[in-house]
Design a protein around this motif. Structure first.
Motif, PDB file in Angstrom:
ATOM      1  N   GLY A   1     -12.995   6.708  -3.696  1.00 38.72           N
ATOM      2  CA  GLY A   1     -11.538   6.654  -3.629  1.00 38.72           C
ATOM      3  C   GLY A   1     -10.987   5.923  -4.838  1.00 38.72           C
ATOM      4  O   GLY A   1     -11.737   5.439  -5.691  1.00 38.72           O
TER       5      GLY A   1
ATOM      6  N   ARG B   1      -7.839   4.010  -1.515  1.00 37.29           N
ATOM      7  CA  ARG B   1      -7.356   5.228  -0.866  1.00 37.29           C
ATOM      8  C   ARG B   1      -8.450   6.282  -0.959  1.00 37.29           C
ATOM      9  O   ARG B   1      -8.854   6.682  -2.044  1.00 37.29           O
TER      10      ARG B   1
ATOM     11  N   ILE C   1       0.857  -1.186   0.000  1.00 34.14           N
ATOM     12  CA  ILE C   1       0.000   0.000   0.000  1.00 34.14           C
ATOM     13  C   ILE C   1       0.892   1.235   0.000  1.00 34.14           C
ATOM     14  O   ILE C   1       1.125   1.852   1.036  1.00 34.14           O
TER      15      ILE C   1
ATOM     16  N   GLY D   1      -2.254   8.623   3.141  1.00 31.68           N
ATOM     17  CA  GLY D   1      -3.691   8.822   3.119  1.00 31.68           C
ATOM     18  C   GLY D   1      -4.433   7.688   3.787  1.00 31.68           C
ATOM     19  O   GLY D   1      -3.860   6.663   4.159  1.00 31.68           O
ATOM     20  N   GLN D   2      -5.734   7.870   3.942  1.00 29.95           N
ATOM     21  CA  GLN D   2      -6.580   6.888   4.609  1.00 29.95           C
ATOM     22  C   GLN D   2      -6.941   5.777   3.634  1.00 29.95           C
ATOM     23  O   GLN D   2      -7.432   6.025   2.531  1.00 29.95           O
ATOM     24  N   VAL D   3      -6.701   4.537   4.049  1.00 25.44           N
ATOM     25  CA  VAL D   3      -6.907   3.379   3.183  1.00 25.44           C
ATOM     26  C   VAL D   3      -7.814   2.373   3.881  1.00 25.44           C
ATOM     27  O   VAL D   3      -7.696   2.144   5.084  1.00 25.44           O
TER      28      VAL D   3
ATOM     29  N   SER E   1      -5.679   1.331  -4.935  1.00 25.19           N
ATOM     30  CA  SER E   1      -4.224   1.433  -4.838  1.00 25.19           C
ATOM     31  C   SER E   1      -3.534   0.077  -4.776  1.00 25.19           C
ATOM     32  O   SER E   1      -2.305   0.005  -4.789  1.00 25.19           O
TER      33      SER E   1
ATOM     34  N   GLN F   1     -10.380   9.470  -1.390  1.00 23.32           N
ATOM     35  CA  GLN F   1     -10.211  10.805  -1.936  1.00 23.32           C
ATOM     36  C   GLN F   1     -11.422  11.130  -2.795  1.00 23.32           C
ATOM     37  O   GLN F   1     -12.142  10.235  -3.239  1.00 23.32           O
TER      38      GLN F   1
END
Length: 225
Positions: A215, A158, A128, A132-134, A218, A160
Motif C-alpha cells: 500500500g 492505504r 487520513i 479505502g482500507q487503511v 497516507s 492498494q
C-alpha cells in the motif's frame, strides 16, 4: 481463524477487487499475472490456503482456469475486506476513528511486518484523507527521516496493489517488508530512502525476486512523551 500471510492478503484483495469490478472471480492465470506468480501451481497453493482459512469456498467446477465458476468469497472475507478503519463507537465525537496497528515496518533494510493487530490508534478523521482500507504500522530504522518519518512513528497505509513513481510505499521484497519511495527504472525497481547517508535498494527483473506493493503511506502519527 488462522491469520493470513502478507501474500495471501494481497491475493485475497485482488480477488475481491476483481469481484467488485467484474462481478466474478478471476482465473488462476489472471491472479498469477497480477501477483507476479509464474506458476499456476503456486497460485493454487495460495487458493488452497485461503480456502482452508475460511476466506474462499468451493461451490462447483473444476480446473485452475475456472476459479470464477468454482469459488466464492465467504462472509468472513467480505466482512474483513470491508475495512480495518472503523468509527470509534464509544466516542461521541464523530470526527474520531480507530485504526488498527499491525506490527512494525523497517525504514531501513527490509524487515518482516507482523500481520496481526497489536493495538489501536484513535485519531482525527482528517489525518487520513480519501477512501479505502487503511491500517497502521510502527516504524523502525532511520532511512525515511528526511521525509519526516522517524523511528517510533506510526504510518497510515492505504491498501492498494499499485503505486506511482515517487510515492512512499510499503513494499514486500522476498517476503520482507520495507517503507521507501518507489521508482521504476527500466527493468528494475529502485526503493529510495530519504536519508542522504543510505543507499537505495535495487531489485532487477533478472533477479526473479518476489516484489509486490502492500500500500501507499497516507499519513504519519507520532505519540508525544
Amino acid at each position: 481463524m488462522d491469520k493470513l500471510s502478507p501474500r495471501q492478503t494481497s491475493i485475497l484483495e485482488y480477488i475481491y477487487s476483481r469481484f467488485q469490478q467484474d462481478g466474478i472471480l478471476p482465473s488462476y492465470r489472471e491472479i498469477g499475472d497480477a501477483m507476479g506468480i509464474r506458476s499456476t501451481n503456486g497460485v493454487s497453493d495460495h487458493i488452497k490456503a485461503l480456502t482452508r482459512k475460511g476466506y474462499l469456498q468451493r461451490v462447483g467446477g473444476t480446473g485452475k482456469s475456472a476459479l470464477a465458476r468454482a469459488m466464492r468469497l465467504t462472509d468472513l472475507a467480505l466482512t474483513e475486506l470491508s475495512g480495518d478503519l472503523q468509527p470509534e463507537a464509544s466516542l461521541h465525537d464523530l470526527d474520531m476513528i480507530e485504526v488498527g496497528v499491525y506490527g512494525s515496518v523497517a525504514a531501513g533494510l527490509p524487515a518482516l511486518a507482523v500481520e496481526h493487530r497489536e493495538e489501536t490508534l484513535r485519531v482525527d478523521r482528517c489525518m487520513i484523507p480519501g477512501a479505502g482500507q487503511v491500517f497502521a504500522l510502527r516504524v523502525s530504522g532511520e532511512s525515511m527521516i528526511e521525509d519526516g518519518i522517524l523511528p517510533g512513528d506510526y504510518i497510515f497505509v492505504r491498501k492498494q496493489l499499485t503505486v506511482r513513481d515517487g510515492e512512499i510505499a510499503v513494499v514486500m521484497v522476498d517476503g520482507e517488508c520495507t517503507v521507501k519511495r518507489f521508482f521504476r527504472e527500466g527493468d528494475r525497481i529502485r526503493l529510495q530512502p530519504a536519508n542522504s547517508t543510505m543507499e537505495p535498494i535495487y531489485v532487477a527483473a533478472s533477479e526473479f525476486r518476489e516484489v509486490h506493493v502492500v500500500g501507499i503511506v497516507s499519513g504519519v502519527f507520532r505519540k508525544m512523551g
